[in-house]
Design a protein around this motif. Sequence first.
Motif, PDB file in Angstrom:
ATOM      1  N   GLN A   1      -3.422  10.478  -3.171  1.00  0.00           N
ATOM      2  CA  GLN A   1      -3.951   9.129  -3.354  1.00  0.00           C
ATOM      3  C   GLN A   1      -3.521   8.307  -2.147  1.00  0.00           C
TER       4      GLN A   1
ATOM      5  N   VAL B   1      -3.000   3.437  -2.327  1.00  0.00           N
ATOM      6  CA  VAL B   1      -2.850   2.774  -3.618  1.00  0.00           C
ATOM      7  C   VAL B   1      -2.372   1.369  -3.290  1.00  0.00           C
TER       8      VAL B   1
ATOM      9  N   THR C   1       0.846  -1.181   0.000  1.00  0.00           N
ATOM     10  CA  THR C   1       0.000   0.000   0.000  1.00  0.00           C
ATOM     11  C   THR C   1       0.888   1.240   0.000  1.00  0.00           C
TER      12      THR C   1
ATOM     13  N   LEU D   1      -3.976   7.174 -12.474  1.00  0.00           N
ATOM     14  CA  LEU D   1      -4.490   7.747 -11.234  1.00  0.00           C
ATOM     15  C   LEU D   1      -4.764   9.237 -11.428  1.00  0.00           C
TER      16      LEU D   1
ATOM     17  N   PRO E   1      -0.691   2.358 -12.159  1.00  0.00           N
ATOM     18  CA  PRO E   1       0.105   1.498 -11.275  1.00  0.00           C
ATOM     19  C   PRO E   1       0.495   0.208 -12.004  1.00  0.00           C
TER      20      PRO E   1
END
Length: 171
Positions: free
Chosen positions: A164, A167, A106, A159, A139
């Motif tokens: 953010q 992710v 993450t 994105l 990504p």
Amino acid sequence: MTGATKDVMNGFKWELYDLNKDWTQSKDLASQMPDKLRDLQQTFTMEAAKYNVFPLDDSRVSRFMGEKPNYAPGRTVFTYSGELSNVPFPGSAGAPDLLDRSYTITADIEIPQGGAEGVLVTDGGRFGGYGFYLLKGKPVFTWNLIQLEMVKWQGKDALAPGKQCGVRLEV
């Protein structure tokens, strides 16, 4: 293992080069200078014994795939903030071991107007590893197992600009 020899010390042909005159190592001088080769072999043997490198071992693949020391047994969460380099090998105190298990990566990132590209996290080297990065704002995750298997997953959409949080990559 194919190519391995039981006698690593004597199972290979020793070579000798004058790197001042032949930096490409194209002319083996071992047969022309047997005394010099023998002196260097003896020096190698003494230094190797002094620094405890015996027994020599050319079983690279089995060592690569084998169990590694773990300085944080049972640890399952690793949190990094900011830029970080030279994290110790996976499975040690500094990096998680991702082989043979599911995992989640993450990242909290900020996408500028116009998009972003770059590495979020990577670990590995010549023989394998993984990378989680942004490519044209999307990504992407790549994984390489000693070049026997290479996997690449890429998100469908870039994105959006702005912060953010979370992710995620789940493998």
